[in-house]
Design a protein around this motif. Structure first.
Motif, PDB file in Angstrom:
ATOM      1  N   ALA A 174     -52.962  67.075  31.924  1.00  0.00           N
ATOM      2  CA  ALA A 174     -52.257  66.551  32.567  1.00  0.00           C
ATOM      3  C   ALA A 174     -51.648  65.342  32.174  1.00  0.00           C
ATOM      4  N   LYS A 180     -47.454  67.220  34.862  1.00  0.00           N
ATOM      5  CA  LYS A 180     -48.525  67.726  35.601  1.00  0.00           C
ATOM      6  C   LYS A 180     -49.431  66.555  36.344  1.00  0.00           C
ATOM      7  N   HIS A 194     -43.639  69.180  41.656  1.00  0.00           N
ATOM      8  CA  HIS A 194     -44.769  69.060  40.604  1.00  0.00           C
ATOM      9  C   HIS A 194     -46.018  70.478  40.431  1.00  0.00           C
ATOM     10  N   GLN A 195     -46.577  70.392  38.928  1.00  0.00           N
ATOM     11  CA  GLN A 195     -47.421  71.389  38.616  1.00  0.00           C
ATOM     12  C   GLN A 195     -48.969  70.360  38.934  1.00  0.00           C
ATOM     13  N   ASP A 253     -40.934  67.951  35.674  1.00  0.00           N
ATOM     14  CA  ASP A 253     -41.663  68.364  35.073  1.00  0.00           C
ATOM     15  C   ASP A 253     -43.748  67.694  34.809  1.00  0.00           C
TER      16      ASP A 253
END
Length: 134
Positions: free
Chosen positions: A80, A8, A29-30, A6
């Protein structure tokens, strides 16, 4: 920090270095890629590479990437866990000087909106630069 899957990540700069990193990391990942050029952001959001690179073009066209491009650094950096800084640092051989102003702008904005983010500088910088910032 979030669980590994998860995480960011924001990437400041979508030149060869930044876009390569953003493309690879967005497989797992995002990732929010930040740039100041609207045309580059639009191309990336349409899965078209703004630079000539066979691998990046192929990944954007064929891979399921969790990648969004934006002009809004504040929004990208605020949540982030990691911010990868790949901003340009043009070198002047006559003055023997790297222009690190774009790197510093990103650092200042990250510190303003998300001081807990881990920043990774991938831009070319002079020896001792990060120590002087500290």
């Amino acid at each position: 920090m979030n669980k590994f899957k998860d995480i960011k990540i924001a990437v400041a700069g979508t030149g060869y270095v930044g876009l390569s990193i953003a493309t690879l990391l967005s497989q797992y990942h995002q990732v929010k890629a930040v740039d100041v050029i609207p045309e580059k952001v639009e191309k990336l959001n349409n899965r078209v590479s703004p630079i000539q690179d066979d691998y990046i073009e192929k990944y954007l066209a064929e891979k399921p990437l969790n990648l969004v491009a934006t002009l809004d650094g504040k929004d990208a950096y605020k949540d982030a866990d990691f911010v990868v800084i790949a901003a340009p640092t043009n070198y002047d051989p006559v003055k023997n000087y790297f222009d690190t102003s774009r790197v510093e702008e990103v650092i200042d904005l990250v510190l303003e909106v998300n001081p807990d983010a881990v920043m990774v500088i991938k831009s070319t910088i002079p020896v001792g630069y990060t120590r002087n910032l500290y």
